[in-house]
Design an enzyme around this catalytic site. Structure first.
Site, mmCIF file in Angstrom:
data_model
loop_
_atom_site.group_PDB
_atom_site.id
_atom_site.type_symbol
_atom_site.label_atom_id
_atom_site.label_comp_id
_atom_site.label_asym_id
_atom_site.label_seq_id
_atom_site.Cartn_x
_atom_site.Cartn_y
_atom_site.Cartn_z
ATOM 1 C CE LYS A 3 3.500 28.567 -21.021
ATOM 2 N NZ LYS A 3 2.835 28.086 -22.228
ATOM 3 C CG ASP A 27 5.795 25.505 -18.012
ATOM 4 O OD1 ASP A 27 6.462 25.796 -16.986
ATOM 5 O OD2 ASP A 27 5.877 24.402 -18.562
#
Ligand code: SF4
Length: 269
Positions: A152, A170
Protein backbone atom coordinates in the site's frame (compact mmCIF):
# COMPACT_ATOMS: atom_id res chain seq x y z
CA UNK A 1 7.87 14.87 -9.15
CA UNK A 2 7.57 13.12 -12.47
CA UNK A 3 4.82 13.81 -14.98
CA UNK A 4 2.00 11.30 -15.46
CA UNK A 5 2.58 8.73 -18.17
CA UNK A 6 0.61 8.36 -21.38
CA UNK A 7 -2.55 6.23 -21.37
CA UNK A 8 -0.84 3.27 -23.05
CA UNK A 9 2.08 3.53 -20.62
CA UNK A 10 -0.44 3.76 -17.81
CA UNK A 11 -2.14 0.59 -18.95
CA UNK A 12 1.23 -1.21 -19.28
CA UNK A 13 2.34 -0.12 -15.83
CA UNK A 14 -1.01 -1.12 -14.35
CA UNK A 15 -0.72 -4.54 -15.98
CA UNK A 16 2.75 -4.95 -14.54
CA UNK A 17 1.40 -4.04 -11.12
CA UNK A 18 -1.34 -6.64 -11.44
CA UNK A 19 1.14 -9.47 -11.96
CA UNK A 20 1.80 -9.87 -8.26
CA UNK A 21 -1.86 -9.65 -7.30
CA UNK A 22 -4.07 -12.63 -6.46
CA UNK A 23 -6.24 -14.27 -9.09
CA UNK A 24 -9.86 -13.31 -8.54
CA UNK A 25 -12.55 -15.99 -8.14
CA UNK A 26 -14.74 -16.46 -11.22
CA UNK A 27 -17.88 -15.57 -9.21
CA UNK A 28 -16.32 -12.26 -8.19
CA UNK A 29 -15.44 -11.50 -11.81
CA UNK A 30 -19.05 -11.14 -12.91
CA UNK A 31 -19.38 -7.38 -13.28
CA UNK A 32 -22.22 -5.64 -11.47
CA UNK A 33 -21.55 -2.52 -13.50
CA UNK A 34 -21.33 -2.15 -17.26
CA UNK A 35 -18.23 -0.57 -18.77
CA UNK A 36 -20.28 2.53 -19.52
CA UNK A 37 -21.44 2.78 -15.91
CA UNK A 38 -17.89 2.47 -14.56
CA UNK A 39 -16.64 5.07 -17.03
CA UNK A 40 -19.46 7.43 -16.03
CA UNK A 41 -18.67 7.01 -12.32
CA UNK A 42 -15.05 8.00 -12.83
CA UNK A 43 -15.98 10.76 -15.29
CA UNK A 44 -18.07 12.36 -12.56
CA UNK A 45 -15.28 12.01 -9.98
CA UNK A 46 -12.97 13.70 -12.51
CA UNK A 47 -15.40 16.61 -12.93
CA UNK A 48 -15.52 17.07 -9.15
CA UNK A 49 -11.76 16.94 -8.72
CA UNK A 50 -9.84 17.35 -11.99
CA UNK A 51 -6.46 17.35 -10.20
CA UNK A 52 -6.97 15.56 -6.87
CA UNK A 53 -4.16 15.77 -4.37
CA UNK A 54 -3.24 13.61 -1.44
CA UNK A 55 -3.57 15.23 1.96
CA UNK A 56 -0.19 14.17 3.36
CA UNK A 57 2.21 17.09 3.18
CA UNK A 58 5.64 16.44 1.68
CA UNK A 59 8.34 18.24 -0.27
CA UNK A 60 9.87 15.38 -2.26
CA UNK A 61 9.58 11.62 -2.80
CA UNK A 62 11.58 10.88 0.36
CA UNK A 63 9.42 13.00 2.66
CA UNK A 64 6.30 11.52 1.05
CA UNK A 65 7.61 8.03 1.82
CA UNK A 66 8.32 9.01 5.44
CA UNK A 67 4.88 10.64 5.79
CA UNK A 68 3.13 7.52 4.48
CA UNK A 69 5.10 5.28 6.85
CA UNK A 70 4.14 7.57 9.75
CA UNK A 71 0.47 7.64 8.71
CA UNK A 72 -0.31 4.01 9.55
CA UNK A 73 -3.14 4.02 12.12
CA UNK A 74 -3.04 7.83 12.24
CA UNK A 75 -4.85 10.73 10.59
CA UNK A 76 -3.24 12.73 7.79
CA UNK A 77 -3.88 15.94 9.75
CA UNK A 78 -2.03 14.53 12.79
CA UNK A 79 0.90 13.42 10.65
CA UNK A 80 1.07 16.80 8.89
CA UNK A 81 1.23 18.61 12.21
CA UNK A 82 4.26 16.58 13.23
CA UNK A 83 6.06 16.48 9.88
CA UNK A 84 5.72 20.17 9.00
CA UNK A 85 8.62 21.23 11.27
CA UNK A 86 10.42 17.89 10.79
CA UNK A 87 10.71 18.21 7.02
CA UNK A 88 12.14 21.72 7.36
CA UNK A 89 15.21 20.26 9.07
CA UNK A 90 15.29 16.78 7.49
CA UNK A 91 14.23 16.39 3.86
CA UNK A 92 16.81 13.73 2.89
CA UNK A 93 17.70 10.32 4.34
CA UNK A 94 21.10 11.60 5.51
CA UNK A 95 19.63 14.57 7.36
CA UNK A 96 16.95 12.36 8.92
CA UNK A 97 19.54 9.83 10.05
CA UNK A 98 21.67 12.61 11.51
CA UNK A 99 18.80 13.57 13.82
CA UNK A 100 19.10 10.26 15.66
CA UNK A 101 16.36 8.35 17.46
CA UNK A 102 15.80 10.76 20.37
CA UNK A 103 15.45 13.94 18.28
CA UNK A 104 13.37 12.28 15.58
CA UNK A 105 11.16 10.84 18.33
CA UNK A 106 10.61 14.34 19.70
CA UNK A 107 9.19 15.44 16.35
CA UNK A 108 6.82 12.49 15.88
CA UNK A 109 5.78 11.60 19.42
CA UNK A 110 2.25 12.94 18.88
CA UNK A 111 1.67 10.21 16.26
CA UNK A 112 0.39 6.80 17.35
CA UNK A 113 2.97 3.98 17.49
CA UNK A 114 5.68 6.63 17.23
CA UNK A 115 8.43 4.60 18.92
CA UNK A 116 8.28 1.82 16.34
CA UNK A 117 7.75 4.28 13.53
CA UNK A 118 10.85 6.23 14.59
CA UNK A 119 12.94 3.08 14.41
CA UNK A 120 11.39 2.15 11.04
CA UNK A 121 12.08 5.57 9.54
CA UNK A 122 15.73 5.43 10.61
CA UNK A 123 16.11 1.87 9.26
CA UNK A 124 14.44 3.06 6.06
CA UNK A 125 16.96 5.92 5.74
CA UNK A 126 19.87 3.53 6.24
CA UNK A 127 18.54 1.21 3.53
CA UNK A 128 17.93 4.08 1.10
CA UNK A 129 21.52 5.31 1.56
CA UNK A 130 23.05 1.82 1.45
CA UNK A 131 21.05 0.37 -1.47
CA UNK A 132 19.79 3.33 -3.50
CA UNK A 133 22.31 6.17 -3.11
CA UNK A 134 19.89 8.08 -0.88
CA UNK A 135 17.17 8.16 -3.57
CA UNK A 136 13.68 6.69 -3.39
CA UNK A 137 13.39 3.93 -6.02
CA UNK A 138 10.52 4.21 -8.52
CA UNK A 139 9.96 0.48 -8.43
CA UNK A 140 7.47 -1.52 -6.38
CA UNK A 141 9.74 -4.50 -5.69
CA UNK A 142 12.57 -2.26 -4.50
CA UNK A 143 10.19 -0.18 -2.37
CA UNK A 144 8.59 -3.15 -0.65
CA UNK A 145 12.03 -4.45 0.33
CA UNK A 146 12.56 -1.32 2.43
CA UNK A 147 11.87 -1.54 6.19
CA UNK A 148 8.29 -0.64 7.09
CA UNK A 149 7.16 -0.36 3.45
CA UNK A 150 4.31 -2.60 2.28
CA UNK A 151 2.44 -2.74 -1.00
CA UNK A 152 0.00 0.00 0.00
CA UNK A 153 2.78 2.44 0.95
CA UNK A 154 4.67 1.58 -2.24
CA UNK A 155 1.56 2.21 -4.34
CA UNK A 156 1.00 5.63 -2.74
CA UNK A 157 4.61 6.66 -3.42
CA UNK A 158 4.61 5.32 -6.99
CA UNK A 159 1.38 7.17 -7.71
CA UNK A 160 2.06 10.49 -6.02
CA UNK A 161 5.81 10.88 -6.47
CA UNK A 162 6.32 9.11 -9.78
CA UNK A 163 2.98 9.50 -11.55
CA UNK A 164 2.40 5.77 -11.94
CA UNK A 165 -1.20 4.49 -12.27
CA UNK A 166 -1.14 2.47 -9.07
CA UNK A 167 -4.07 2.06 -6.69
CA UNK A 168 -3.34 1.93 -2.98
CA UNK A 169 -6.16 0.23 -1.09
CA UNK A 170 -6.75 1.90 2.25
CA UNK A 171 -9.79 1.51 4.47
CA UNK A 172 -11.95 3.80 2.27
CA UNK A 173 -11.01 2.20 -1.05
CA UNK A 174 -11.57 -1.25 0.44
CA UNK A 175 -15.01 -0.25 1.74
CA UNK A 176 -16.11 1.34 -1.54
CA UNK A 177 -14.97 -1.62 -3.61
CA UNK A 178 -17.13 -3.93 -1.53
CA UNK A 179 -20.06 -1.68 -0.60
CA UNK A 180 -20.76 -0.59 -4.16
CA UNK A 181 -19.84 -3.98 -5.60
CA UNK A 182 -17.46 -2.23 -7.99
CA UNK A 183 -14.42 -4.24 -6.91
CA UNK A 184 -15.39 -6.86 -4.35
CA UNK A 185 -12.65 -8.68 -2.48
CA UNK A 186 -11.80 -10.17 0.89
CA UNK A 187 -8.34 -8.64 1.04
CA UNK A 188 -6.86 -5.29 -0.07
CA UNK A 189 -4.93 -7.14 -2.79
CA UNK A 190 -8.15 -8.65 -4.18
CA UNK A 191 -9.87 -5.26 -4.18
CA UNK A 192 -6.83 -3.68 -5.86
CA UNK A 193 -6.82 -6.35 -8.58
CA UNK A 194 -10.55 -5.94 -9.15
CA UNK A 195 -10.34 -2.15 -9.42
CA UNK A 196 -7.36 -2.33 -11.79
CA UNK A 197 -9.39 -4.59 -14.05
CA UNK A 198 -12.35 -2.22 -14.43
CA UNK A 199 -11.01 1.34 -14.20
CA UNK A 200 -10.63 2.87 -17.67
CA UNK A 201 -6.95 3.66 -18.38
CA UNK A 202 -7.51 7.40 -18.64
CA UNK A 203 -8.80 7.45 -15.06
CA UNK A 204 -6.23 5.13 -13.44
CA UNK A 205 -3.79 7.85 -12.48
CA UNK A 206 -6.20 9.66 -10.13
CA UNK A 207 -8.62 6.84 -9.21
CA UNK A 208 -6.83 6.27 -5.91
CA UNK A 209 -7.45 9.81 -4.69
CA UNK A 210 -10.98 10.04 -6.02
CA UNK A 211 -12.00 6.88 -4.19
CA UNK A 212 -10.33 7.90 -0.93
CA UNK A 213 -11.91 11.36 -0.98
CA UNK A 214 -15.34 10.01 -1.92
CA UNK A 215 -15.10 7.51 0.94
CA UNK A 216 -13.83 10.06 3.41
CA UNK A 217 -16.30 12.85 2.74
CA UNK A 218 -19.42 11.26 1.19
CA UNK A 219 -19.64 7.47 1.25
CA UNK A 220 -18.66 7.33 4.93
CA UNK A 221 -18.28 4.10 6.85
CA UNK A 222 -21.13 4.46 9.33
CA UNK A 223 -23.62 6.51 7.37
CA UNK A 224 -23.10 7.23 3.69
CA UNK A 225 -24.37 10.66 2.65
CA UNK A 226 -26.24 9.52 -0.44
CA UNK A 227 -28.04 12.87 -0.83
CA UNK A 228 -24.64 14.48 -1.41
CA UNK A 229 -23.41 11.76 -3.78
CA UNK A 230 -22.91 12.48 -7.48
CA UNK A 231 -23.13 8.80 -8.42
CA UNK A 232 -26.28 7.97 -6.44
CA UNK A 233 -28.19 7.01 -9.62
CA UNK A 234 -25.46 4.56 -10.67
CA UNK A 235 -24.57 3.12 -7.26
CA UNK A 236 -25.76 -0.43 -6.52
CA UNK A 237 -24.96 -0.49 -2.81
CA UNK A 238 -27.55 -2.10 -0.56
CA UNK A 239 -27.12 0.78 1.94
CA UNK A 240 -27.99 3.46 -0.60
CA UNK A 241 -30.68 5.86 0.66
CA UNK A 242 -31.13 8.03 -2.43
CA UNK A 243 -31.13 7.39 -6.16
CA UNK A 244 -31.01 11.06 -7.11
CA UNK A 245 -27.48 12.22 -7.91
CA UNK A 246 -26.22 15.43 -6.31
CA UNK A 247 -25.47 18.28 -8.74
CA UNK A 248 -22.21 17.69 -10.57
CA UNK A 249 -19.70 20.53 -10.27
CA UNK A 250 -16.02 21.02 -9.55
CA UNK A 251 -15.40 21.14 -5.80
CA UNK A 252 -13.34 23.74 -3.98
CA UNK A 253 -9.85 22.57 -2.96
CA UNK A 254 -9.57 21.01 0.47
CA UNK A 255 -8.04 23.01 3.34
CA UNK A 256 -4.24 22.91 3.36
CA UNK A 257 -4.12 21.13 6.72
CA UNK A 258 -6.20 18.23 5.44
CA UNK A 259 -9.01 18.78 7.92
CA UNK A 260 -12.65 19.40 7.14
CA UNK A 261 -15.80 19.08 9.21
CA UNK A 262 -17.38 15.66 8.99
CA UNK A 263 -14.41 13.98 7.33
CA UNK A 264 -13.43 10.50 8.31
CA UNK A 265 -9.70 9.81 8.76
CA UNK A 266 -7.83 7.56 6.42
CA UNK A 267 -6.22 4.95 8.59
CA UNK A 268 -3.76 2.63 7.00
CA UNK A 269 -4.79 -0.92 6.37
S1 SF4 B 1 -25.19 6.48 -3.24
FE1 SF4 B 1 -24.67 6.29 -1.07
S2 SF4 B 1 -23.83 4.22 -0.84
FE2 SF4 B 1 -23.76 4.73 -3.04
S3 SF4 B 1 -21.71 5.62 -3.40
FE3 SF4 B 1 -23.12 7.29 -2.99
S4 SF4 B 1 -22.88 7.66 -0.78
FE4 SF4 B 1 -22.10 5.60 -1.19
Amino acid sequence: MQKPKSKSAARTAASAGRDALPRVRASARRPRYSEDEVREIFRRFAVQRPEPKGELEHVNAFTLLVAVVLSAQATDAGVNKATRPLFVVADTPRKMLALGEARLGDYVKTIGLWRNKTKNVLALCEALIRDHGGEVPADRDALTKLPGVGRKTANVVLNMAFGQPTLAVDTHVFRLGNRLGLAPGKTPDEVEAAFLRIIPPEYLRHAHHWLILHGRYVCKARKPECQACVIADLCKAAEKTSAVPAPLAELAPLPADGTIDGAEPTTAS
